[in-house]
Write an enzyme that holds these catalytic residues in place. Sequence first.
Site, PDB file in Angstrom:
ATOM      1  N   GLU A  67       0.817  -1.212   0.000  1.00 58.87           N
ATOM      2  CA  GLU A  67       0.000   0.000   0.000  1.00 58.87           C
ATOM      3  C   GLU A  67       0.853   1.266   0.000  1.00 58.87           C
ATOM      4  OE1 GLU A  67      -4.127   1.464   2.200  1.00 58.87           O
ATOM      5  OE2 GLU A  67      -2.881  -0.081   3.130  1.00 58.87           O
TER       6      GLU A  67
ATOM      7  N   LYS B  85     -12.911   1.831  -2.320  1.00 59.81           N
ATOM      8  CA  LYS B  85     -13.852   2.117  -1.242  1.00 59.81           C
ATOM      9  C   LYS B  85     -15.008   2.984  -1.740  1.00 59.81           C
ATOM     10  CE  LYS B  85     -10.544   1.884   2.614  1.00 59.81           C
ATOM     11  NZ  LYS B  85      -9.894   2.669   3.692  1.00 59.81           N
TER      12      LYS B  85
ATOM     13  N   HIS C 175       9.657 -26.050   1.505  1.00 66.03           N
ATOM     14  CA  HIS C 175       9.320 -27.270   0.786  1.00 66.03           C
ATOM     15  C   HIS C 175       8.512 -26.984  -0.477  1.00 66.03           C
ATOM     16  CE1 HIS C 175      10.819 -30.184   3.746  1.00 66.03           C
ATOM     17  NE2 HIS C 175      10.458 -29.294   4.648  1.00 66.03           N
TER      18      HIS C 175
END
Length: 408
Positions: free
Chosen positions: A256, A398, A282
Amino acid sequence: MKYEHNFNPTISDKNVYHKIVDEKEKIGYYNLPFQDTTAFKEYATTVSQQNVVVIGIGGSSLGTYAIYKFLKHSRELEKKLFFLETTDPIDIQSKLENIDLSDTLFIVISKSGTTVETIAIFKYINSLVKCDASNTVVVTEYDSKLNAYAQIHKMKRFEIPKNVGGRFSVFSAVGLLPLAIVGIDIDELLRGARETHDDFFADTWTDAKKLATNQRLLKKARFLVEYKNSFNINVVFSYSSRLEGFNKWYIQLWGESLGKIDINHSHQGLTPVGIIGPIDQHSFLQLIIQGRRDKTLTVIKVENFDNDLQIPAVTLEGIEELDYLNGLEFSSLINSQADATIEAIENLNDIPCDVMTIDGVCESAIAALMYEYELLTSLCAKFMYIDAYDQPGVESGKIILKKKLAKT
């Protein structure tokens, strides 16, 4: 002759350092380690509930979770801390099923005071239990609508300063209040952050003792930015499951803050990846070793796990060849795994890698690490000619969300 230009050449370490020093006058996170913690500690002594629920998302919860996750198994904490940070209905219900809401303090955290996810969850909590001054505290900006709501209902309020962004707010009331309530030593947290601050901001150009930390951070930031087109992915390889929360916090902080458009209208960014060493070696390590050379690697080790759990001296029929593990402490095994990964990377000589070893599982260690990453983020932004502290991309989403929901 008059002359104007918009050239933006690479700037010197010293100039970047002084830009950061100047920035301290207006960006609030730099000085949070020096604040008075009395109000948080005094309020903590008044909390009788055994459960503490943080209602917040992103910067309102990730930093707190990172510290709590790192420390909770090494402390006899007075209370349990929970986080409601997603609108996933299954997650909300499953968490609440395990919490006695009648014995819970709710901490509602939203810098703007109108965060959709936070208010939605708070509304739901209000449908289950009466939220009032006896069981609810609010952390927000003092001119927000949430603050006005808290005033009306006479709820205890703590302020998020205007000049402290959410993802840089862990050492404000956002993190210190819930952590103090559950019994974590917030003064030790701030001491660790202060040590990193002082190592970087002392008069490093004349103080040789402080020069190492300053130069290390500047060197790393410069490399990450100058080679961002070759190594755009920055992998944090944490060799402790306790750092899982830190990894999440780092991803938000990095993404951000640094995914921006610079002053030349060029799209910039560095891509954060956070993985856990003994698990992801792994899988993801294969991609690092033989995949594209587009990643830098930071290995984070814990020097002292404060735990002596051992592999027992048990011989398993048919796999006696692994008896060399008998009697080995798991903490030694995990650090040996880290060392093997580091050696494998270094043997290749073409993957940028650094190693950070934190002292142990304590407040000052995690705080020093987090404050260093905040500084590193700010330094990278200066080298990239971007603003680390806004988030127009997030805000655009938003705005669209609120418009869509308002029409339904």
